[in-house]
Design a protein around this motif. Structure first.
Motif, PDB file in Angstrom:
ATOM      1  N   PHE A  27      52.817  58.093 -21.102  1.00 22.30           N
ATOM      2  CA  PHE A  27      53.106  58.248 -22.860  1.00 22.30           C
ATOM      3  C   PHE A  27      54.960  58.059 -23.127  1.00 22.30           C
ATOM      4  CE2 PHE A  27      54.669  60.431 -26.053  1.00 22.30           C
ATOM      5  CZ  PHE A  27      53.339  60.227 -27.339  1.00 22.30           C
ATOM      6  N   LEU A  28      55.313  58.667 -21.562  1.00 18.30           N
ATOM      7  CA  LEU A  28      56.801  58.550 -22.110  1.00 18.30           C
ATOM      8  C   LEU A  28      57.688  57.853 -21.336  1.00 18.30           C
ATOM      9  CD1 LEU A  28      57.210  62.532 -21.612  1.00 18.30           C
ATOM     10  CD2 LEU A  28      57.535  61.340 -23.434  1.00 18.30           C
ATOM     11  N   GLU A  29      57.794  56.566 -20.696  1.00 16.02           N
ATOM     12  CA  GLU A  29      57.633  55.203 -19.782  1.00 16.02           C
ATOM     13  C   GLU A  29      58.198  55.807 -18.321  1.00 16.02           C
ATOM     14  OE1 GLU A  29      59.716  52.192 -22.637  1.00 16.02           O
ATOM     15  OE2 GLU A  29      58.217  52.463 -23.607  1.00 16.02           O
ATOM     16  N   ILE A  30      57.631  56.993 -17.885  1.00 11.76           N
ATOM     17  CA  ILE A  30      58.410  57.607 -16.622  1.00 11.76           C
ATOM     18  C   ILE A  30      57.016  56.715 -15.300  1.00 11.76           C
ATOM     19  CG2 ILE A  30      58.372  58.925 -14.817  1.00 11.76           C
ATOM     20  CD1 ILE A  30      59.687  60.270 -17.851  1.00 11.76           C
ATOM     21  N   LYS A  31      57.361  56.422 -14.454  1.00  9.16           N
ATOM     22  CA  LYS A  31      56.414  55.722 -13.326  1.00  9.16           C
ATOM     23  C   LYS A  31      55.757  57.187 -12.475  1.00  9.16           C
ATOM     24  CE  LYS A  31      54.703  52.519 -10.719  1.00  9.16           C
ATOM     25  NZ  LYS A  31      52.867  51.458 -11.416  1.00  9.16           N
ATOM     26  N   LEU A  32      54.658  57.062 -12.287  1.00  4.90           N
ATOM     27  CA  LEU A  32      54.401  58.619 -11.767  1.00  4.90           C
ATOM     28  C   LEU A  32      53.967  57.184  -9.851  1.00  4.90           C
ATOM     29  CD1 LEU A  32      53.315  61.090 -10.460  1.00  4.90           C
ATOM     30  CD2 LEU A  32      51.147  60.323 -11.102  1.00  4.90           C
ATOM     31  N   LEU A  33      55.020  57.152  -9.069  1.00  2.19           N
ATOM     32  CA  LEU A  33      54.891  56.330  -8.351  1.00  2.19           C
ATOM     33  C   LEU A  33      54.108  56.748  -7.428  1.00  2.19           C
ATOM     34  CD1 LEU A  33      58.933  55.568  -6.934  1.00  2.19           C
ATOM     35  CD2 LEU A  33      57.481  53.918  -8.629  1.00  2.19           C
ATOM     36  N   ASP A  34      53.323  58.156  -6.931  1.00  2.21           N
ATOM     37  CA  ASP A  34      52.898  58.308  -6.097  1.00  2.21           C
ATOM     38  C   ASP A  34      52.377  60.198  -5.959  1.00  2.21           C
ATOM     39  OD1 ASP A  34      51.202  58.948  -3.392  1.00  2.21           O
ATOM     40  OD2 ASP A  34      52.888  57.722  -2.598  1.00  2.21           O
ATOM     41  N   HIS A  35      51.306  60.673  -5.845  1.00  5.72           N
ATOM     42  CA  HIS A  35      51.500  61.982  -5.647  1.00  5.72           C
ATOM     43  C   HIS A  35      51.000  61.913  -4.411  1.00  5.72           C
ATOM     44  CE1 HIS A  35      48.540  65.768  -6.211  1.00  5.72           C
ATOM     45  NE2 HIS A  35      49.440  65.753  -5.403  1.00  5.72           N
ATOM     46  N   LEU A  36      51.822  62.799  -2.911  1.00  2.82           N
ATOM     47  CA  LEU A  36      51.126  62.784  -1.098  1.00  2.82           C
ATOM     48  C   LEU A  36      51.029  64.358  -1.516  1.00  2.82           C
ATOM     49  CD1 LEU A  36      54.973  61.341   0.101  1.00  2.82           C
ATOM     50  CD2 LEU A  36      52.145  60.286  -0.578  1.00  2.82           C
ATOM     51  N   ILE A  37      49.809  64.143  -0.364  1.00  3.80           N
ATOM     52  CA  ILE A  37      49.427  65.790   0.173  1.00  3.80           C
ATOM     53  C   ILE A  37      50.159  65.689   1.307  1.00  3.80           C
ATOM     54  CG2 ILE A  37      47.194  67.445   0.755  1.00  3.80           C
ATOM     55  CD1 ILE A  37      45.695  65.380  -1.525  1.00  3.80           C
ATOM     56  N   ILE A  38      50.804  66.904   2.044  1.00  4.62           N
ATOM     57  CA  ILE A  38      51.259  67.054   2.999  1.00  4.62           C
ATOM     58  C   ILE A  38      51.186  68.008   4.322  1.00  4.62           C
ATOM     59  CG2 ILE A  38      53.624  65.173   2.370  1.00  4.62           C
ATOM     60  CD1 ILE A  38      54.979  67.964   2.839  1.00  4.62           C
TER      61      ILE A  38
END
Length: 145
Positions: free
Chosen positions: A120-131
């Motif tokens: 919606f805000l034109e921000i890219k969620l590149l990834d979600h990491l579980i570490i």
């Protein structure tokens, strides 16, 4: 009676590093450098990595610390910090103290909610990491974004 309305001021002092996030391994390496490895298997934490349009790291934010099996991800807070830092890309990172890298239903849900807000805000969620201290699970690598 005269009312006083607070003025909202915004300031930003970037300290952009030359590291470019080009794949999940580089995201993981940056994440580990921001983590206290002495506590990574004690309680769950969430951190956000903010990047500019050239995929250079602007900085990271310690979003929350929780208990052994959960913590809070406030989407509004994540997005407000992204906007304030003029980030165009973000990476959500959290640890599983159990060292199990398999995403939970809650992990899947929060990823989808954050992605919707980012879109919606034109921000890219590149990834979600579980570490954990040895490895990671990447939502992007697994096609879950």
């Amino acid at each position: 009676m005269k009312q006083h309305v607070s003025e909202i001021q915004i300031s930003y002092s970037p300290n952009i590093i030359d590291t470019i996030i080009s794949h999940s391994k580089s995201s993981y390496d940056i994440s580990l450098s921001c983590w206290n490895l002495h506590t990574i298997e004690i309680f769950e934490e969430v951190k956000i990595i903010f990047l500019n349009n050239a995929l250079k790291v602007i900085g990271f934010y310690n979003l929350s610390k929780g208990g052994i099996s959960s913590t809070v991800v406030d989407i509004r807070l994540v997005l407000s910090i992204a906007l304030k830092s003029v980030a165009t890309h973000i990476i959500l990172v959290h640890n599983h103290p159990s060292t199990n890298l398999k995403p939970s239903r809650a992990d899947m849900d929060i990823t989808q909610k954050l992605k919707t807000g980012c879109d919606f805000l034109e921000i890219k969620l590149l990834d979600h990491l579980i570490i954990n201290r040895e490895s990671y699970f990447s939502f992007a690598d697994e096609g879950l974004l």
